[in-house]
Design a protein around this motif. Structure first.
Motif, PDB file in Angstrom:
ATOM      1  N   ALA A   1     -14.884 -10.834 -21.739  1.00 55.05           N
ATOM      2  CA  ALA A   1     -13.569 -10.720 -22.388  1.00 55.05           C
ATOM      3  C   ALA A   1     -13.245 -12.006 -23.137  1.00 55.05           C
ATOM      4  CB  ALA A   1     -12.493 -10.426 -21.340  1.00 55.05           C
ATOM      5  N   GLN A   2     -13.472 -13.151 -22.485  1.00 59.64           N
ATOM      6  CA  GLN A   2     -13.132 -14.434 -23.145  1.00 59.64           C
ATOM      7  C   GLN A   2     -13.924 -14.584 -24.448  1.00 59.64           C
ATOM      8  OE1 GLN A   2     -10.579 -15.498 -21.484  1.00 59.64           O
ATOM      9  NE2 GLN A   2     -11.163 -14.156 -19.788  1.00 59.64           N
ATOM     10  N   ALA A   3     -15.217 -14.279 -24.404  1.00 58.51           N
ATOM     11  CA  ALA A   3     -16.045 -14.428 -25.612  1.00 58.51           C
ATOM     12  C   ALA A   3     -15.573 -13.497 -26.713  1.00 58.51           C
ATOM     13  CB  ALA A   3     -17.511 -14.142 -25.271  1.00 58.51           C
ATOM     14  N   ASN A   4     -15.272 -12.255 -26.345  1.00 62.23           N
ATOM     15  CA  ASN A   4     -14.847 -11.294 -27.363  1.00 62.23           C
ATOM     16  C   ASN A   4     -13.491 -11.643 -27.955  1.00 62.23           C
ATOM     17  OD1 ASN A   4     -16.483  -8.827 -28.146  1.00 62.23           O
ATOM     18  ND2 ASN A   4     -16.959  -9.034 -25.975  1.00 62.23           N
ATOM     19  N   ILE A   5     -12.576 -12.088 -27.114  1.00 62.04           N
ATOM     20  CA  ILE A   5     -11.257 -12.462 -27.638  1.00 62.04           C
ATOM     21  C   ILE A   5     -11.428 -13.563 -28.694  1.00 62.04           C
ATOM     22  CG2 ILE A   5      -9.059 -13.605 -27.047  1.00 62.04           C
ATOM     23  CD1 ILE A   5      -9.277 -12.093 -24.282  1.00 62.04           C
TER      24      ILE A   5
ATOM     25  N   GLY B   1     -20.439 -11.847 -26.994  1.00 64.53           N
ATOM     26  CA  GLY B   1     -19.378 -11.688 -27.999  1.00 64.53           C
ATOM     27  C   GLY B   1     -19.966 -11.463 -29.386  1.00 64.53           C
ATOM     28  N   LEU B   2     -21.041 -12.191 -29.689  1.00 65.50           N
ATOM     29  CA  LEU B   2     -21.674 -12.051 -31.012  1.00 65.50           C
ATOM     30  C   LEU B   2     -22.288 -10.668 -31.196  1.00 65.50           C
ATOM     31  CD1 LEU B   2     -23.412 -15.543 -31.247  1.00 65.50           C
ATOM     32  CD2 LEU B   2     -21.679 -14.677 -32.826  1.00 65.50           C
TER      33      LEU B   2
ATOM     34  N   ASN C   1     -10.473 -11.513 -37.473  1.00 62.06           N
ATOM     35  CA  ASN C   1      -9.190 -10.854 -37.775  1.00 62.06           C
ATOM     36  C   ASN C   1      -9.008  -9.477 -37.139  1.00 62.06           C
ATOM     37  OD1 ASN C   1      -8.344 -13.048 -39.391  1.00 62.06           O
ATOM     38  ND2 ASN C   1      -9.691 -12.296 -41.020  1.00 62.06           N
ATOM     39  N   VAL C   2      -9.678  -9.278 -36.022  1.00 60.51           N
ATOM     40  CA  VAL C   2      -9.482  -8.046 -35.246  1.00 60.51           C
ATOM     41  C   VAL C   2      -8.178  -8.185 -34.460  1.00 60.51           C
ATOM     42  CG1 VAL C   2     -10.389  -6.726 -33.271  1.00 60.51           C
ATOM     43  CG2 VAL C   2     -11.952  -7.589 -35.032  1.00 60.51           C
ATOM     44  N   GLU C   3      -7.448  -7.075 -34.338  1.00 59.05           N
ATOM     45  CA  GLU C   3      -6.270  -7.071 -33.451  1.00 59.05           C
ATOM     46  C   GLU C   3      -6.775  -6.757 -32.044  1.00 59.05           C
ATOM     47  OE1 GLU C   3      -2.471  -5.251 -34.352  1.00 59.05           O
ATOM     48  OE2 GLU C   3      -3.322  -4.695 -36.289  1.00 59.05           O
ATOM     49  N   VAL C   4      -6.699  -7.736 -31.149  1.00 61.99           N
ATOM     50  CA  VAL C   4      -7.220  -7.547 -29.800  1.00 61.99           C
ATOM     51  C   VAL C   4      -6.061  -7.253 -28.841  1.00 61.99           C
ATOM     52  CG1 VAL C   4      -8.574  -8.554 -27.927  1.00 61.99           C
ATOM     53  CG2 VAL C   4      -9.118  -9.138 -30.298  1.00 61.99           C
ATOM     54  N   PHE C   5      -6.171  -6.134 -28.129  1.00 61.55           N
ATOM     55  CA  PHE C   5      -5.191  -5.754 -27.106  1.00 61.55           C
ATOM     56  C   PHE C   5      -5.888  -5.787 -25.737  1.00 61.55           C
ATOM     57  CE2 PHE C   5      -3.940  -2.595 -30.668  1.00 61.55           C
ATOM     58  CZ  PHE C   5      -3.220  -3.571 -31.338  1.00 61.55           C
TER      59      PHE C   5
END
Ligand code: CP
Length: 301
Positions: A168-172, A137-138, A179-183
């Motif tokens: 996915a979990q790390a990135n979310i 994620g980092l 403040n990214v809009e994650v879809f």
């Protein structure tokens, strides 16, 4: 120093922690000239991978070498775990050898947390089951910051089997802190329910491309799929696979944590697209892991 003396869950990372890690990674990337830094001098790191890995293991090993660290690599297949040694005893045995940092990958959710309770060293989660993969994620966030600067309002769609993906979990967790809009986009069976996910969901990749700045594809994890939890491969490719035809001339960044199933999540040709960030992600993985090791090593100096 990070707010916790270990890195187990992406949610443990405060905004200050993210700033420290990204600043260090940038410094290492801009200043590495082939000569090692001294951040891990007199610090010993063990790599304990109980599940296969190419990128994470090699980049952590390289990161420690580029910081002048002492390292040992645990090899499950030749270890005494095959004679009944427990996981905790394995870590405690390495601790008795004065190992300070433990980079751990395991197929069972929560293993790094359990091990942290049984050692005075620092556990770094290199991926546990479907739960988390903080350094992935980092490095993904760092790659996006390099390209876009401030990530506020950036629209990132994660495509694939969301519920069984630690990436996915790390990135979310991390992208939302920035403040990214994650879809999300993927087969219904592999998406979180409405009760858990309140954000936007796309049912096919073309809709996702239309509304996103970044498409982050996930590896289709055949090894984690229960019977019946997946559409057929041809259906998956039709609705969620990415080819040059889908992208056309759109200015959209393409990411994938690897390893890629070419011909499933994306076509090999996509590598030629200038907006494909896959190799940059791999490159940045080394610098992010240098930053994490260097920061956690401060406790041991
Ligand atoms: N992205 C990732 O974790 O790759 P590896 O399984 O090769 O480490």
């Amino acid at each position: 120093m990070l707010s916790k003396p270990y890195l187990i869950d992406s949610n443990d990372l405060s905004s200050d922690d993210l700033e420290i890690i990204f600043t260090k990674a940038k410094y290492f990337k801009e200043n590495f000239d082939g000569s090692p830094f001294n951040d891990l001098k007199n610090v010993t790191t063990a790599f304990a991978f109980f599940e296969p890995s190419t990128r994470t293991k090699l980049s952590f090993e390289l990161a420690a070498k580029r910081l002048s660290g002492t390292t040992i690599s645990y090899d499950f297949q030749s270890s005494s775990q095959l004679k009944g040694e427990t996981l905790v005893d394995t870590i405690r045995t390495m601790e008795a050898m004065q190992v300070d940092l433990f980079v751990v990958r395991h197929s069972t959710n929560g293993t790094p947390e359990m091990l942290q309770k049984n050692t005075s060293g620092s556990i770094i989660n290199a991926g546990d089951g479907t739960k988390d993969h903080p350094t992935q994620g980092l490095l993904d966030a760092f790659t996006l910051i390099e390209k876009y600067g401030d990530l506020s309002g950036l629209k990132v769609t994660i495509v694939g089997g969301i519920t069984n993906s630690r990436v996915a979990q790390a990135n979310i967790k991390i992208l939302r802190k920035l403040n990214v809009e994650v879809f999300l986009c993927g087969p219904k069976q592999l998406l979180p329910t409405d009760k858990i996910w309140e954000g936007k969901i796309f049912n096919n990749i073309d809709d996702a491309i239309e509304k996103s700045d970044v498409i982050m594809l996930l590896r289709l994890q055949k090894e984690r799929m229960d019977e019946g939890k997946m559409p057929s491969m041809s259906e998956y490719i039709k609705f969620f696979g990415l080819s040059s035809d889908n992208i056309d001339n759109k200015n959209i960044s393409i990411m994938h944590p690897g390893p890629v199933n070419y011909g499933v999540e994306l076509d090999w040709e996509i590598n030629k697209n200038p907006n494909c960030l896959i190799q940059t992600q791999v490159q940045n993985g080394v610098f992010i892991r240098m930053a994490v090791l260097s920061t956690l090593a401060e406790k041991y100096k």
